[in-house]
Design a protein around this motif. Structure first.
Motif, mmCIF file in Angstrom:
data_model
loop_
_atom_site.group_PDB
_atom_site.id
_atom_site.type_symbol
_atom_site.label_atom_id
_atom_site.label_comp_id
_atom_site.label_asym_id
_atom_site.label_seq_id
_atom_site.Cartn_x
_atom_site.Cartn_y
_atom_site.Cartn_z
ATOM 1 N N UNK A 87 0.904 -1.246 -0.116
ATOM 2 C CA UNK A 87 0.127 0.042 0.163
ATOM 3 C C UNK A 87 0.964 1.242 0.097
ATOM 4 N N UNK A 88 2.055 1.282 0.713
ATOM 5 C CA UNK A 88 2.777 2.354 0.672
ATOM 6 C C UNK A 88 3.622 2.680 -0.619
ATOM 7 N N UNK A 89 4.009 1.610 -0.861
ATOM 8 C CA UNK A 89 4.701 1.626 -2.449
ATOM 9 C C UNK A 89 3.549 2.348 -3.500
ATOM 10 N N UNK A 90 2.473 1.777 -3.517
ATOM 11 C CA UNK A 90 1.349 2.145 -4.184
ATOM 12 C C UNK A 90 1.215 3.562 -4.154
ATOM 13 N N UNK A 91 1.000 4.060 -2.772
ATOM 14 C CA UNK A 91 0.720 5.652 -2.571
ATOM 15 C C UNK A 91 2.031 6.323 -2.930
ATOM 16 N N UNK A 92 3.141 5.708 -2.854
ATOM 17 C CA UNK A 92 4.485 6.499 -3.260
ATOM 18 C C UNK A 92 4.431 6.709 -4.729
ATOM 19 N N UNK A 93 4.094 5.665 -5.350
ATOM 20 C CA UNK A 93 3.809 5.542 -6.796
ATOM 21 C C UNK A 93 2.866 6.660 -7.303
ATOM 22 N N UNK A 94 1.730 6.627 -6.711
ATOM 23 C CA UNK A 94 0.738 7.633 -6.736
ATOM 24 C C UNK A 94 1.199 8.960 -6.557
ATOM 25 N N UNK A 95 2.024 9.181 -5.671
ATOM 26 C CA UNK A 95 2.511 10.655 -5.419
ATOM 27 C C UNK A 95 3.689 10.860 -6.307
ATOM 28 N N UNK A 96 4.367 10.149 -6.834
ATOM 29 C CA UNK A 96 5.328 10.383 -7.722
ATOM 30 C C UNK A 96 4.618 10.744 -9.150
ATOM 31 N N UNK A 97 3.462 10.215 -9.471
ATOM 32 C CA UNK A 97 2.802 10.318 -10.603
ATOM 33 C C UNK A 97 2.048 11.740 -10.407
ATOM 34 N N UNK A 148 0.976 25.713 -17.605
ATOM 35 C CA UNK A 148 0.520 27.123 -17.098
ATOM 36 C C UNK A 148 1.361 28.331 -17.315
ATOM 37 N N UNK A 149 2.608 28.249 -17.201
ATOM 38 C CA UNK A 149 3.934 29.075 -17.479
ATOM 39 C C UNK A 149 3.521 29.277 -18.824
ATOM 40 N N UNK A 170 3.213 14.175 -8.799
ATOM 41 C CA UNK A 170 4.241 15.326 -8.666
ATOM 42 C C UNK A 170 4.595 15.578 -10.207
ATOM 43 N N UNK A 171 4.699 14.403 -11.047
ATOM 44 C CA UNK A 171 4.937 14.386 -12.632
ATOM 45 C C UNK A 171 3.692 15.286 -13.165
ATOM 46 N N UNK A 172 2.546 14.894 -12.825
ATOM 47 C CA UNK A 172 1.380 15.621 -13.282
ATOM 48 C C UNK A 172 1.358 17.030 -12.943
ATOM 49 N N UNK A 173 1.697 17.664 -11.586
ATOM 50 C CA UNK A 173 2.133 18.793 -11.153
ATOM 51 C C UNK A 173 2.863 19.638 -11.860
#
Length: 142
Positions: free
Chosen positions: A92-102, A114-115, A104-107
């Motif tokens: 679950x933590x690895x999935x969340x980490x992957x989600x967070x990385x995704x 936006x720029x 971050x890339x989307x951001x």
């Protein structure tokens, strides 16, 4: 006489016997009663010879070892369950980490977009201002 009873794996096993209980000379109905039903047949303590103190001591030692074995198996089961829980938690933590990385890339991509849009908007505002000025010059010269 030794009586066998089924005991759930999560309950402690207690064995009681007396060295003075030699009055029961009737042979057991089951030649090898299951004192510890969770043990394999070949690991079961064999019934002692009530006339022999050494046999009774060996039986008692075997019962203690079997009880320790039962406790170790229970502990292994609990540790395996805990391991399963930790593996699931890690997944679950690895999935969340992957989600967070995704995310971050989307951001980063959206920030860059936006720029770019702000730059395009400012260029359009400048161009519009130039067109207004040209339009006003044409209106003034006509």
């Amino acid at each position: 006489m030794i009586r066998a009873a089924r005991v759930p794996a999560d309950q402690p096993v207690r064995i009681a016997f007396s060295l003075d209980d030699a009055s029961d000379d009737t042979p057991p109905k089951d030649p090898i009663p299951l004192v510890f039903p969770e043990l394999d047949q070949q690991l079961q303590p064999l019934p002692p010879h009530h006339d022999s103190l050494e046999s009774m001591q060996v039986f008692q030692q075997h019962c203690q070892i079997a009880e320790e074995y039962h406790e170790v198996k229970k502990e292994i089961a609990l540790l395996e369950k805990r391991k399963k829980e930790l593996v699931a938690k890690l997944a679950q933590a690895e999935k969340e980490k992957g989600d967070a990385a995704q995310l971050a890339r989307e951001f980063e991509a959206l920030t860059e977009e936006n720029r770019s849009l702000k730059l395009a908007q400012s260029q359009c505002v400048e161009q519009l201002e130039k067109l207004r000025i040209q339009y006003q010059k044409r209106q003034g010269s006509s």
